[in-house]
Design a protein around this motif. Structure first.
Motif, PDB file in Angstrom:
ATOM      1  N   ALA A 248      -3.639  -4.725   2.244  1.00 47.96           N
ATOM      2  CA  ALA A 248      -4.805  -4.117   1.602  1.00 47.96           C
ATOM      3  C   ALA A 248      -4.842  -2.613   1.844  1.00 47.96           C
ATOM      4  CB  ALA A 248      -6.083  -4.771   2.111  1.00 47.96           C
ATOM      5  N   VAL A 249      -4.567  -2.184   3.082  1.00 49.11           N
ATOM      6  CA  VAL A 249      -4.588  -0.749   3.384  1.00 49.11           C
ATOM      7  C   VAL A 249      -3.463  -0.024   2.642  1.00 49.11           C
ATOM      8  CG1 VAL A 249      -4.372   0.951   5.227  1.00 49.11           C
ATOM      9  CG2 VAL A 249      -5.699  -1.123   5.613  1.00 49.11           C
TER      10      VAL A 249
ATOM     11  N   GLY B   3      -0.574  -1.912 -10.867  1.00 51.50           N
ATOM     12  CA  GLY B   3       0.132  -1.340  -9.726  1.00 51.50           C
ATOM     13  C   GLY B   3      -0.341  -1.920  -8.405  1.00 51.50           C
ATOM     14  N   SER B   4      -1.648  -2.175  -8.299  1.00 53.87           N
ATOM     15  CA  SER B   4      -2.179  -2.761  -7.068  1.00 53.87           C
ATOM     16  C   SER B   4      -1.659  -4.172  -6.863  1.00 53.87           C
ATOM     17  CB  SER B   4      -3.705  -2.760  -7.111  1.00 53.87           C
ATOM     18  OG  SER B   4      -4.210  -1.442  -7.219  1.00 53.87           O
ATOM     19  N   ILE B   5      -1.548  -4.928  -7.942  1.00 56.32           N
ATOM     20  CA  ILE B   5      -1.004  -6.287  -7.828  1.00 56.32           C
ATOM     21  C   ILE B   5       0.440  -6.249  -7.325  1.00 56.32           C
ATOM     22  CG2 ILE B   5      -0.300  -8.300  -9.174  1.00 56.32           C
ATOM     23  CD1 ILE B   5      -2.774  -7.884 -10.894  1.00 56.32           C
ATOM     24  N   ILE B   6       1.236  -5.350  -7.907  1.00 56.19           N
ATOM     25  CA  ILE B   6       2.641  -5.243  -7.485  1.00 56.19           C
ATOM     26  C   ILE B   6       2.737  -4.801  -6.032  1.00 56.19           C
ATOM     27  CG2 ILE B   6       4.810  -4.037  -7.908  1.00 56.19           C
ATOM     28  CD1 ILE B   6       3.988  -3.819 -10.845  1.00 56.19           C
ATOM     29  N   VAL B   7       1.978  -3.771  -5.671  1.00 59.90           N
ATOM     30  CA  VAL B   7       2.056  -3.229  -4.314  1.00 59.90           C
ATOM     31  C   VAL B   7       1.552  -4.243  -3.295  1.00 59.90           C
ATOM     32  CG1 VAL B   7       1.122  -1.457  -2.785  1.00 59.90           C
ATOM     33  CG2 VAL B   7       1.937  -0.831  -5.057  1.00 59.90           C
ATOM     34  N   PHE B   8       0.431  -4.908  -3.592  1.00 62.49           N
ATOM     35  CA  PHE B   8      -0.116  -5.875  -2.640  1.00 62.49           C
ATOM     36  C   PHE B   8       0.846  -7.038  -2.429  1.00 62.49           C
ATOM     37  CE2 PHE B   8      -2.606  -9.506  -1.299  1.00 62.49           C
ATOM     38  CZ  PHE B   8      -3.447  -8.968  -0.346  1.00 62.49           C
ATOM     39  N   ALA B   9       1.425  -7.551  -3.516  1.00 59.92           N
ATOM     40  CA  ALA B   9       2.357  -8.674  -3.382  1.00 59.92           C
ATOM     41  C   ALA B   9       3.587  -8.271  -2.579  1.00 59.92           C
ATOM     42  CB  ALA B   9       2.755  -9.178  -4.764  1.00 59.92           C
ATOM     43  N   LEU B  10       4.121  -7.075  -2.843  1.00 63.79           N
ATOM     44  CA  LEU B  10       5.309  -6.634  -2.111  1.00 63.79           C
ATOM     45  C   LEU B  10       4.986  -6.321  -0.655  1.00 63.79           C
ATOM     46  CD1 LEU B  10       6.990  -4.309  -4.772  1.00 63.79           C
ATOM     47  CD2 LEU B  10       7.655  -6.622  -4.127  1.00 63.79           C
ATOM     48  N   ALA B  11       3.805  -5.754  -0.395  1.00 63.67           N
ATOM     49  CA  ALA B  11       3.434  -5.417   0.986  1.00 63.67           C
ATOM     50  C   ALA B  11       3.160  -6.673   1.804  1.00 63.67           C
ATOM     51  CB  ALA B  11       2.216  -4.499   0.990  1.00 63.67           C
ATOM     52  N   ALA B  12       2.499  -7.663   1.193  1.00 60.10           N
ATOM     53  CA  ALA B  12       2.184  -8.889   1.935  1.00 60.10           C
ATOM     54  C   ALA B  12       3.434  -9.699   2.257  1.00 60.10           C
ATOM     55  CB  ALA B  12       1.193  -9.735   1.136  1.00 60.10           C
TER      56      ALA B  12
END
Length: 315
Positions: free
Chosen positions: A104-105, A241-250
């Motif tokens: 999330a961060v 972009g948030s969906i892509i970033v959150f999925a990759l970060a998690a």
């Protein structure tokens, strides 16, 4: 008199021959053919998708239903004991909470840095636009491991930054970067911010610059134009972009494993340890399945909330 006679003769003729003015019979409708062509053309892609994605997911889920013992290994017994153990153990709660807190961060930081960066790139003129875009997207051409090791060498206890600050007398002891949550967040943000820039850039391509000029000519200030004109138009790009970033970060593994080490566990490194260190494959598969489910629920839920809030933009 003659008109009345002709009308009477037509009525008599119709009565004598009713089929003369009857409507033509309707042609029987042909049975509707099912359009098989699109399905046949997409069949190879669907088959490849099923083999490479769906089959491993199903096998991972079935593996998570097995039990494990250190002496007997994997036992082919269908049960939900692994899920019950994870739900009841506070250690796994802490790992999953840390995983999604970091994701999330990182997503928030990527949106704060990536959206303005994409807007500034759009307002640039050639050749500076192409040069800056190459600088932003250039890290995608480098391995994630190499970029993460670069951060470790730069901010480690014996890295360039700490040694330089200590030589200048600004700090007495090295700044803690390795094996901390802050270090993982910084490294992941650097790794994933290009995906946010690309998503927002795609939304900005559909934004007419004359709309901003019209708002400025009507007396709106620059901040008002950004808040009420530009921001609502690029919400779909920020969301994607948030969906892509959150999925990759998690689900990131390399960066948390290098920066976080063994002391800072996330879900991906936990599943890796269960598979390759303790050899408890069913528990590792359970962690992977729960990570996938939680990821999907969070992404779909946030997607619905944003689409409901900015319904006019998505229509």
């Amino acid at each position: 008199m003659s008109m009345a006679a002709s009308t009477e003769s037509q009525v008599q003729a119709t009565a004598a021959n009713p089929s003369a003015h009857a409507p033509p019979p309707r042609r029987p409708r042909r049975p509707r053919r099912w359009p098989w062509t699109p399905y046949l053309l997409s069949a190879p892609g669907l088959a490849l998708f099923a083999v490479l994605l769906l089959v491993p997911l199903v096998m991972t889920f079935l593996l998570s239903l097995n039990s494990f013992s250190f002496y007997g290994g994997i036992e082919n017994v269908w049960q939900l004991g692994n899920y019950a153990d994870i739900i009841a153990d506070s250690y796994f709660h802490e790992v999953f909470l840390r995983t999604f807190r970091i994701a999330a961060v990182v997503t928030l930081l990527c949106a704060l840095f990536g959206a303005p960066e994409a807007y500034i790139l759009r307002r640039m003129t050639s050749p500076w636009r192409g040069l800056c875009l190459l600088i932003v997207l250039g890290p995608l051409l480098i391995s994630v491991v190499s970029r993460t090791l670069g951060w470790a060498l730069l901010f480690g206890s014996t890295g360039l930054v700490n040694q330089g600050l200590m030589a200048l007398g600004l700090i007495a002891t090295p700044i803690e970067f390795m094996y901390t949550e802050t270090g993982v967040i910084i490294a992941l943000t650097h790794v994933l911010v290009p995906f946010m820039v690309l998503s927002v850039w795609a939304s900005l391509q559909r934004l007419d610059p004359q709309v901003e000029n019209a708002a400025l000519s009507l007396g709106a200030g620059p901040l008002t134009v950004m808040r009420r004109v530009v921001l609502p138009q690029i919400v779909p790009g920020i969301l994607s972009g948030s969906i892509i970033v959150f999925a990759l970060a998690a689900s990131a593994f390399a960066t948390p494993a290098i920066i976080g080490g063994r002391r800072l566990k996330v879900a991906a490194t936990l599943a890796y340890d269960e598979f390759l260190n303790t050899l408890n494959w069913p528990l590792g598969a359970t962690v992977a399945v729960l990570l996938l489910i939680a990821n999907a629920v969070i992404i779909v839920g946030c997607n619905r909330l944003v689409e409901r809030r900015y319904k006019q933009v998505f229509e």
